[in-house]
Design an enzyme around this catalytic site. Sequence first.
Site, short mmCIF file in Angstrom:
data_model
loop_
_atom_site.label_atom_id
_atom_site.label_comp_id
_atom_site.label_asym_id
_atom_site.label_seq_id
_atom_site.Cartn_x
_atom_site.Cartn_y
_atom_site.Cartn_z
CG ASP A 8 -14.42 -105.05 31.66
OD1 ASP A 8 -13.19 -104.87 31.54
OD2 ASP A 8 -15.06 -104.68 32.68
CB CYS A 64 -12.80 -106.84 34.38
SG CYS A 64 -12.88 -107.44 36.07
CB THR A 66 -11.38 -104.82 40.50
OG1 THR A 66 -12.55 -105.61 40.19
CG2 THR A 66 -11.77 -103.36 40.67
CG HIS A 97 -0.81 -123.97 47.27
ND1 HIS A 97 -0.65 -123.33 48.47
CD2 HIS A 97 0.38 -124.57 47.00
CE1 HIS A 97 0.59 -123.52 48.92
NE2 HIS A 97 1.24 -124.27 48.03
NE ARG A 108 -10.84 -99.05 34.80
CZ ARG A 108 -12.16 -99.00 34.71
NH1 ARG A 108 -12.91 -99.35 35.74
NH2 ARG A 108 -12.74 -98.60 33.59
NE ARG A 131 -0.09 -128.93 52.13
CZ ARG A 131 1.07 -128.79 51.48
NH1 ARG A 131 1.62 -129.83 50.88
NH2 ARG A 131 1.67 -127.61 51.41
CG HIS A 132 -2.05 -128.15 47.50
ND1 HIS A 132 -2.31 -127.21 48.48
CD2 HIS A 132 -0.71 -128.35 47.50
CE1 HIS A 132 -1.17 -126.85 49.04
NE2 HIS A 132 -0.18 -127.52 48.47
NE ARG A 135 -5.34 -128.39 52.52
CZ ARG A 135 -4.11 -128.13 52.91
NH1 ARG A 135 -3.31 -127.38 52.15
NH2 ARG A 135 -3.64 -128.62 54.03
C1 RB5 Z 1 -15.89 -101.52 34.83
O1 RB5 Z 1 -16.01 -100.16 35.12
C2 RB5 Z 1 -15.53 -102.31 36.07
O2 RB5 Z 1 -16.57 -102.32 36.97
C3 RB5 Z 1 -15.11 -103.72 35.72
O3 RB5 Z 1 -14.06 -103.68 34.81
C4 RB5 Z 1 -14.61 -104.59 36.85
O4 RB5 Z 1 -13.67 -103.92 37.64
C5 RB5 Z 1 -15.66 -105.23 37.65
O5 RB5 Z 1 -15.38 -106.06 38.54
#
Ligand code: RB5
Length: 141
Positions: A8, A64, A66, A97, A108, A131-132, A135
């Site tokens: 994104d 993205c 996070t 695994h 970020r 084993r993996h 699972r």
């Molecule tokens: C965008 O601001 C942010 O929400 C997106 O990049 C991401 O972190 C969502 O999980």
Amino acid sequence: MKVLIASDHAGYELKEALKEAFAKDFEWVDYGTFSTESVDYPDFAHKLATDVANGSYQYGVLICGTGNGMAMSANKHAGIRAGLCWSKEIAALVRQHNNANILVMPARFIPFETASEIVKTFFSTDFEGGRHQRRIDKINL
Ligand code: RB5
């Protein structure tokens, strides 16, 4: 090897930097986004995950802010194992695994050098099976 990649707006700059850094290692197939203009991460995660799940491509990379939104969206697809990686150790384990077929990174929260190590590790580490595999077979409901 052809590898899908998408992000994104939050992951756009890291996506571009990784494509350039690994231009000789992979033939990137870029599903966007193509600027820092705000977009919705599920649109990109679903497009990429569809083409890994249907076998058109073996691996994908999603980025993205996070990494969580991309991972949550991609993992809705049967057969997708999208793993969020923030270190090269996690990247090794998600292949060994979990046999991850999509690498997800949090743009970020990791510097370029870490992202670069993660990509190198992810694509040079094999699944351990045994084993993996048992699972992994239990993941899909
Ligand atoms: C965008 O601001 C942010 O929400 C997106 O990049 C991401 O972190 C969502 O999980």
